[in-house]
Design a protein around this motif. Sequence first.
Motif, short mmCIF file in Angstrom:
data_model
loop_
_atom_site.label_atom_id
_atom_site.label_comp_id
_atom_site.label_asym_id
_atom_site.label_seq_id
_atom_site.Cartn_x
_atom_site.Cartn_y
_atom_site.Cartn_z
N LYS A 124 0.84 -1.21 0.00
CA LYS A 124 0.00 0.00 0.00
C LYS A 124 0.88 1.26 0.00
O LYS A 124 1.95 1.26 -0.59
N ALA A 164 -13.00 -6.89 5.99
CA ALA A 164 -11.89 -7.61 6.66
C ALA A 164 -10.54 -6.96 6.39
O ALA A 164 -9.53 -7.39 6.93
N GLY A 194 -7.64 -4.57 6.78
CA GLY A 194 -7.03 -3.64 7.72
C GLY A 194 -7.81 -3.46 9.01
O GLY A 194 -7.55 -2.56 9.79
N HIS A 201 -8.14 -3.10 -6.55
CA HIS A 201 -8.16 -3.18 -5.08
C HIS A 201 -9.29 -2.31 -4.55
O HIS A 201 -9.56 -1.24 -5.09
N GLY A 218 -7.32 -10.01 3.57
CA GLY A 218 -8.12 -9.32 4.59
C GLY A 218 -7.69 -9.80 5.96
O GLY A 218 -8.14 -10.85 6.42
N ILE A 232 -1.57 -9.86 1.21
CA ILE A 232 -1.36 -9.48 2.61
C ILE A 232 -0.93 -8.03 2.72
O ILE A 232 0.07 -7.64 2.11
N GLY A 233 -1.69 -7.25 3.47
CA GLY A 233 -1.38 -5.85 3.66
C GLY A 233 -0.50 -5.66 4.88
O GLY A 233 0.73 -5.79 4.82
N GLY A 234 -1.12 -5.36 6.01
CA GLY A 234 -0.40 -5.02 7.24
C GLY A 234 0.72 -5.99 7.58
O GLY A 234 1.85 -5.57 7.87
P1 PGA Z 1 -4.70 -6.30 5.27
O1 PGA Z 1 -4.83 -5.80 3.74
O2 PGA Z 1 -3.93 -7.60 5.22
O3 PGA Z 1 -3.97 -5.20 5.97
O4 PGA Z 1 -6.09 -6.51 5.78
C1 PGA Z 1 -5.06 -6.71 2.70
C2 PGA Z 1 -5.21 -5.96 1.40
O5 PGA Z 1 -5.82 -4.89 1.38
O6 PGA Z 1 -4.70 -6.41 0.35
#
Ligand code: PGA
Length: 251
Positions: free
Chosen positions: A12, A171, A173, A95, A212, A233-235
Amino acid sequence: MSRRKIIAGNWKMNQTPSEAVELVKTLAPLVQNPDVDVVYCVPAIDIIPVREAIKGSNVRLGAENVHFEDKGAFTGEISPKMLKDAGVEYVIIGHSERRQYFGETDQTVNKKLLKLIEYGFRPIVCCGETLEQREAGITMDWINMQIKIAFSGVSAQQAKDVVIAYEPIWAIGTGKTATTGQAEEICGGIRRTIAGLYGEATAEAIRIQYGGSMNAANCKELLSQANIDGGLIGGASLKPDFGTIVHYQKA
Ligand code: PGA
């Protein structure tokens, strides 16, 4: 058929170029798993330094967005040709954050998908429902529509190399992961949609990620499901936890 897992980080709008290089170094010893595809999808300004930092490793380079035209008067945008020249392989499109804040629609996702295929990228097409849609019982209808529009004009041969990321918006973040049952149900539903569009062979080949709030604690169960072929995978992609997810079998 066994599909190769794909674990992709979506950084991100995080990591300056110098922070990005440090993060790649920190994660390098943690993300070596020859059995999975590991991808870092990074902010545009980090693409070149990350390309250099991952050289010689198993990590593949990804972008978080692309424009659907080859070039022209689109101030601030990045073309597929630019990404190709910079060494990018994977590109996230559609996204939910881009849909919410930057006017991305199913139609622009479709244009981008066709362009990415034309240039030989590996697209990661995101879909997912809001909490209101889930509560109204229209999750699968909504996602069917997103997928059908996104894939319009894409052949079966082209579709099998596309990655789909199912990301329930509620889901992302939030720390609220979909239950394993919910995630598997929708990923299985997406596979049936692809089977309806392209037949069983394409549906068996295409890879579907869950995204998520996937983390070191919940990855093993999610990634053990029959229809979940990876994670977006974000965070957790900005932390050593990402290494745990890459080695989910041992998590
Ligand atoms: P998250 O983000 O793992 O921080 O929930 C996932 C994404 O938005 O691709």
